[in-house]
Design a protein around this motif. Structure first.
Motif, mmCIF file in Angstrom:
data_model
loop_
_atom_site.group_PDB
_atom_site.id
_atom_site.type_symbol
_atom_site.label_atom_id
_atom_site.label_comp_id
_atom_site.label_asym_id
_atom_site.label_seq_id
_atom_site.Cartn_x
_atom_site.Cartn_y
_atom_site.Cartn_z
ATOM 1 N N HIS A 134 -1.190 -8.732 3.766
ATOM 2 C CA HIS A 134 -0.245 -7.820 3.109
ATOM 3 C C HIS A 134 -0.923 -6.521 2.703
ATOM 4 O O HIS A 134 -0.350 -5.429 2.883
ATOM 5 C CB HIS A 134 0.364 -8.514 1.888
ATOM 6 N N ASP A 135 -2.133 -6.601 2.160
ATOM 7 C CA ASP A 135 -2.835 -5.389 1.721
ATOM 8 C C ASP A 135 -3.129 -4.461 2.889
ATOM 9 O O ASP A 135 -3.009 -3.230 2.765
ATOM 10 C CB ASP A 135 -4.143 -5.761 1.019
ATOM 11 N N GLU A 136 -3.496 -5.038 4.035
ATOM 12 C CA GLU A 136 -3.785 -4.220 5.216
ATOM 13 C C GLU A 136 -2.523 -3.512 5.719
ATOM 14 O O GLU A 136 -2.566 -2.352 6.121
ATOM 15 C CB GLU A 136 -4.383 -5.086 6.323
ATOM 16 N N ILE B 174 -1.925 0.615 6.055
ATOM 17 C CA ILE B 174 -1.499 1.277 7.295
ATOM 18 C C ILE B 174 -0.222 2.065 7.065
ATOM 19 O O ILE B 174 -0.092 3.217 7.493
ATOM 20 C CB ILE B 174 -1.305 0.235 8.412
ATOM 21 N N GLU B 175 0.753 1.454 6.385
ATOM 22 C CA GLU B 175 2.013 2.145 6.110
ATOM 23 C C GLU B 175 1.782 3.388 5.261
ATOM 24 O O GLU B 175 2.401 4.435 5.501
ATOM 25 C CB GLU B 175 2.978 1.193 5.391
ATOM 26 N N GLU B 176 0.892 3.283 4.290
ATOM 27 C CA GLU B 176 0.590 4.427 3.411
ATOM 28 C C GLU B 176 -0.060 5.550 4.203
ATOM 29 O O GLU B 176 0.261 6.730 4.018
ATOM 30 C CB GLU B 176 -0.329 3.962 2.287
ATOM 31 N N ARG B 177 -0.953 5.187 5.111
ATOM 32 C CA ARG B 177 -1.652 6.194 5.911
ATOM 33 C C ARG B 177 -0.673 6.972 6.785
ATOM 34 O O ARG B 177 -0.741 8.191 6.892
ATOM 35 C CB ARG B 177 -2.718 5.507 6.774
ATOM 36 N N TYR B 178 0.279 6.257 7.402
ATOM 37 C CA TYR B 178 1.268 6.937 8.240
ATOM 38 C C TYR B 178 2.216 7.785 7.407
ATOM 39 O O TYR B 178 2.684 8.833 7.858
ATOM 40 C CB TYR B 178 2.044 5.911 9.073
ATOM 41 N N GLN B 179 2.487 7.347 6.194
ATOM 42 C CA GLN B 179 3.328 8.149 5.305
ATOM 43 C C GLN B 179 2.639 9.462 4.966
ATOM 44 O O GLN B 179 3.255 10.534 4.997
ATOM 45 C CB GLN B 179 3.630 7.374 4.029
ATOM 46 N N TYR B 180 1.343 9.400 4.647
ATOM 47 C CA TYR B 180 0.590 10.624 4.364
ATOM 48 C C TYR B 180 0.581 11.549 5.578
ATOM 49 O O TYR B 180 0.725 12.769 5.461
ATOM 50 C CB TYR B 180 -0.848 10.290 3.964
ATOM 51 N N GLN B 181 0.414 10.955 6.766
ATOM 52 C CA GLN B 181 0.384 11.764 7.988
ATOM 53 C C GLN B 181 1.712 12.474 8.202
ATOM 54 O O GLN B 181 1.750 13.676 8.510
ATOM 55 C CB GLN B 181 0.077 10.873 9.184
ATOM 56 N N ASN B 182 2.820 11.758 8.034
ATOM 57 C CA ASN B 182 4.139 12.364 8.230
ATOM 58 C C ASN B 182 4.419 13.446 7.190
ATOM 59 O O ASN B 182 5.004 14.486 7.504
ATOM 60 C CB ASN B 182 5.223 11.284 8.179
#
Length: 259
Positions: free
Chosen positions: A56-58, A62-70
């Protein structure tokens, strides 16, 4: 690659036989029968097992990283350097993790990340209405800068500079929000500032009537074509004068003032 494959000759069975015989006769051993050898493409495996599920933490990381990218791309597309700075700071925290992808050369991994970031910035700026000529110039400049950089701290600073400059580029030359004909007119003006410009010349280049272009331009930009040209020339002159590398005369000619 497409051009390369299209340039390859397509051989008939007859031609393949002759080429095979030629190759055999060019060798020193006695002639041997010629036959074609082909290879089959590997077939996709059926019922391929999916990768084991992540913790779950991983997944959250990943979701947070893509959110920052977008959000970074959205900030660049809108020419918002303050918001972009916040997002790039978040992404930079992961740089240490990604730099280990090539264990023996963390600087190589970090440079690869820089090339990806450069591409992300370029795509975002294009969505923000920046002409491809400007995108080509800035992306080439930063690609070269990334490759020449020798340390990870310098790379981090270069990444911050890169994001900021893409935002400023959107703010200064974006044509987003204009109708297609005015977008083309603005792009034409910006790309030809050093040359003599007139309403008639621009209209002719765009294949529109000067009166129609003049009316639409005033409606959408709030300025006449002449006023817009002068404003952009002054902005360009300020940009060069602030850097102090050129004389006032050189700057004048560079931005289209002949006096």
């Amino acid at each position: 690659l497409e051009q390369f494959y299209q340039s390859l000759p397509i051989l008939s069975e007859h031609e393949i036989q002759h080429i095979g015989e030629l190759l055999v006769f060019l060798c020193t051993h006695r002639p041997i029968p010629v036959h074609r050898i082909t290879s089959e493409l590997p077939k996709a495996e059926k019922n391929v097992r999916p990768e084991p599920p992540l913790a779950h933490d991983e997944i959250c990381i990943i979701e947070e990283r893509y959110q920052y990218q977008n959000e970074l791309m959205d900030a660049i597309a809108k020419g918002n350097p303050q918001k972009a700075k916040v997002q790039i700071d978040h992404l930079m925290k992961d740089l240490a993790v990604f730099s280990q992808r090539v264990p023996e050369s963390p600087i190589r991994s970090s440079k690869n990340i820089g090339f990806v970031l450069n591409t992300i910035c370029r795509i975002a700026a294009e969505k923000g209405g920046v002409h491809p000529v400007y995108l080509h110039n800035i992306s080439e400049r930063f690609a070269n800068g990334i490759e020449r950089t020798k340390t990870i701290p310098h790379l981090k600073q270069l990444f911050l500079t890169m994001v900021h400059e893409y935002c400023e580029l959107v703010k200064s030359v974006s044509t987003a929000g204009y109708s297609p004909v005015i977008q083309k007119a603005v792009d034409y003006i910006l790309l030809h500032l050093s040359s003599p410009l007139s309403l008639q010349q621009i209209a002719q280049a765009l294949h529109v009537h000067p009166a129609h272009l003049s009316r639409k331009f005033k409606e959408e930009t709030g300025m006449t074509v002449t006023e817009f040209i002068q404003r952009k020339r002054i902005d360009e002159a300020k940009y060069y004068l602030e850097r102090g590398h050129l004389s006032i005369t050189d700057v004048a000619f560079k931005v289209g003032f002949n006096d």
